[in-house]
Enzyme design. Structure first.
Site, PDB file in Angstrom:
ATOM      1  N   LYS A  31       0.872  -1.170   0.000  1.00 11.64           N
ATOM      2  CA  LYS A  31       0.000   0.000   0.000  1.00 11.64           C
ATOM      3  C   LYS A  31       0.911   1.222   0.000  1.00 11.64           C
ATOM      4  CE  LYS A  31      -4.113   2.117   1.712  1.00 11.64           C
ATOM      5  NZ  LYS A  31      -5.514   1.762   1.798  1.00 11.64           N
ATOM      6  N   GLY A 100      -4.601   0.975  -3.600  1.00 13.43           N
ATOM      7  CA  GLY A 100      -4.670   2.423  -3.579  1.00 13.43           C
ATOM      8  C   GLY A 100      -5.407   2.943  -2.362  1.00 13.43           C
ATOM      9  N   ALA A 101      -5.470   4.254  -2.277  1.00 12.67           N
ATOM     10  CA  ALA A 101      -6.204   4.921  -1.204  1.00 12.67           C
ATOM     11  C   ALA A 101      -7.478   5.514  -1.785  1.00 12.67           C
ATOM     12  CB  ALA A 101      -5.345   6.018  -0.571  1.00 12.67           C
ATOM     13  N   GLY A 102      -8.628   5.055  -1.307  1.00 12.13           N
ATOM     14  CA  GLY A 102      -9.892   5.588  -1.811  1.00 12.13           C
ATOM     15  C   GLY A 102     -10.103   5.269  -3.283  1.00 12.13           C
TER      16      GLY A 102
END
Length: 210
Positions: A31, A100-102
């Site tokens: 991440k 990913g983030a969001g």
């Protein structure tokens, strides 16, 4: 041999989906940016959940941020600015799942988004989405944004209660394959996730080369 797991929103099941992929492929996990991390309790670190659910080797985050906000805001709160040059793929000879983030347009800084990071890392993209109301629109918008950047959309993975009409609509209006469905699992354990068998198409990325 890598895949970028993105979502139509936050909280749609990306981490569980990432663990599911790692569990069924033996892939490593990475991440790039984690926000909402508490250094005192260690809570809210997605890599820990992936390790618990899959046993995967988890590479360190490039940025581990405290504020539970968008990466650009969480970084700014610590006097940082995230840039694409800050990110490089971890070294591994195994397949790699990147979470990913969001969603795809979450900002990394004042100019660049998660979509720019996906383009830089050059991996096929798996879109994770809820099964319920609103998912058709969210999926199709996400897919359009990815294709506008010439990113290869591997398919969609649905998380939640089964909804066949929504699944069919996503495939039709998004011109995309729904590659699998992870139902609610109570309790959420490695054994329970192992029994959610993937379709062969969901693992095509293991053979994909940029």
């Amino acid at each position: 041999m890598r895949v970028f797991v993105t979502g139509t929103d936050t909280g749609v099941g990306k981490t569980v989906a990432s663990a599911w992929l790692c569990l069924h492929t033996g892939a490593d996990y990475w991440k790039p940016v984690q926000s909402g991390y508490s250094p005192t309790t260690g809570a809210d670190r997605d890599a820990d959940e992936v390790a618990r659910l899959s046993g995967a080797r988890c590479h360190p985050e490039r940025f581990l941020l405290r504020l539970p906000r968008s990466p650009h805001e969480a970084a700014a709160s610590e006097g940082l600015r995230l840039g694409l040059d800050d990110f490089a793929l971890p070294r591994t000879e195994r397949p790699l799942v990147i979470e990913g983030a969001g969603g795809v347009l979450v900002p990394l800084n004042e100019d660049e988004t998660m979509l720019d990071l996906m383009a830089r890392l050059a991996a096929p993209v798996l879109v994770v989405a809820r099964t319920g109301l609103g998912t058709i629109n969210h999926c199709c918008l996400t897919i359009q944004a990815l294709r506008a950047r010439n990113l290869f959309v591997l398919g969609v993975l649905l998380c939640g209660e089964a909804d066949q009409p929504n699944r069919e609509a996503i495939e039709r209006f998004g011109a995309v394959r729904v590659l699998g469905h992870i139902p609610p699992l109570t309790p959420l354990t490695r054994e329970a996730l192992h029994h959610v068998a993937p379709a062969p198409e969901a693992l095509d990325w293991v053979r994909w080369k940029p």
